[in-house]
Design an enzyme around this catalytic site. Sequence first.
Site, PDB file in Angstrom:
ATOM      1  N   ASP A   1       0.847  -1.192   0.000  1.00 25.55           N
ATOM      2  CA  ASP A   1       0.000   0.000   0.000  1.00 25.55           C
ATOM      3  C   ASP A   1       0.884   1.244   0.000  1.00 25.55           C
ATOM      4  OD1 ASP A   1      -3.044   0.769   0.548  1.00 25.55           O
ATOM      5  OD2 ASP A   1      -1.774   2.192   1.638  1.00 25.55           O
ATOM      6  N   ILE A   2       0.567   2.202  -0.897  1.00 26.73           N
ATOM      7  CA  ILE A   2       1.356   3.431  -0.994  1.00 26.73           C
ATOM      8  C   ILE A   2       1.056   4.319   0.221  1.00 26.73           C
ATOM      9  CG2 ILE A   2       1.876   5.466  -2.407  1.00 26.73           C
ATOM     10  CD1 ILE A   2       0.807   3.897  -4.825  1.00 26.73           C
TER      11      ILE A   2
ATOM     12  N   GLU B   1      -4.756   2.433  -4.166  1.00 25.68           N
ATOM     13  CA  GLU B   1      -3.298   2.487  -4.112  1.00 25.68           C
ATOM     14  C   GLU B   1      -2.692   1.183  -3.598  1.00 25.68           C
ATOM     15  OE1 GLU B   1      -4.780   4.676  -0.347  1.00 25.68           O
ATOM     16  OE2 GLU B   1      -5.463   4.285  -2.391  1.00 25.68           O
TER      17      GLU B   1
END
Length: 414
Positions: free
Chosen positions: A292-293, A334
Amino acid sequence: MRPKVLIIDDNEQSVGVIASLIVSAQLTPVRATSLTAAQHIFSHSAPEDFLCAIVDYRLPDAPNGQAIDFTLASFLPTIVTTEFLDSQTRAGILDKDVIDYILKESEQVYEYLSVLLSRLYKNKHIGVLVVDNARVHRARSTALLRRHNFMTYEATTGQHGLEVLTRQSHIKLVIVANDLPGPSGIKMLSEVRQRAKKEDIAVIGLSDRGDTGLSARFIKSGANDFLTQPYGQEEFLCRIMQNIEYIENIELIRRAANSDFLTGLPNRRHFFERAAAALQLIPVCQCLALIDIDHFKKINDTYGHDCGDYTLREIAKLVADTFKQHIPARFGGEEFCVFMPNIKLHTAVQIFNDFRQALTDIEFKFENQTFHCSVSIGVTAIEHGGISGMLRKADEYLYQAKNNGRNRVEHDPC
């Protein structure tokens, strides 16, 4: 460096049209207005630099196809162009080992030339298997295929053909005769269809002239097409191209259906299909990770959603490159996911830490803005509950990574 195409033609208008087609095909045209000029150009070049030659049949210093003989002797795949084509000229051209001929009569013909150029480049990566016990027939088929840059394989029995298919995953077309030692071509076809659908590997059956029953049996047994022997060179190549393009078009449709539209990575649905297929092979061990960003909303809010899309695409490129031997996907928003069959946990953790560090070192540039990104990652090797169970566990570790400061990998105890 882009491959070159040698044009030998003294008609300025024709050369201009052909050169523009070559440039459109991402190739480099090299022009010669005579055989003598072509010989001079080629003497200062390596044959490997050229994809093919496009040669006018009649030139001032080569009025009867001598330029064709030159390019063929120089091991250049050759396409012939001509303004006039009587039956004698056509027979003379086809008697040479040329790729094909183009009659200069309409725009549609030049469109066909464009297709030929594109195919010559693509065919280098496509395998074709010819299964025929008759050496003369087998040699003729493979010779025609090699003119078009296909990678060719030969087999004399159905069993040998199946073994070649097992070893060579890039084979997209099989040409098979029925009269084989041992199991027939029809039997081999049945075995091929247990391994691959018509959309994955095309099969052309060979039947003798007048034996309509055999051609029907081939089609009913799963063949894509059939050819009646003895066949003409042009019909053979047209059917080859038609079946290869069918496979490629299906692949394009599949890719569109299975890919995330923004990043090009496999989408969530395709991820589950590929992971399920990998599990059927019963891997010794397996790992799954969720990526996950960090602070992605801040990127969107600060630089705009176009910058957010750019960031997703750039990170997806790194995901695709790093995990090309595994099963990566964009899961939505994301978040990315990677399934790794036959990878032990400590190895996976090291790979993901290297990936995380490589990402933090990248300087992203969008319009006039420069910034850095990081990711949080959760990794698990606990197989309880299948893929769904692993996803839940990886999500727990991802949550821990976020809570513990982000830009880190959390995982099962090693």
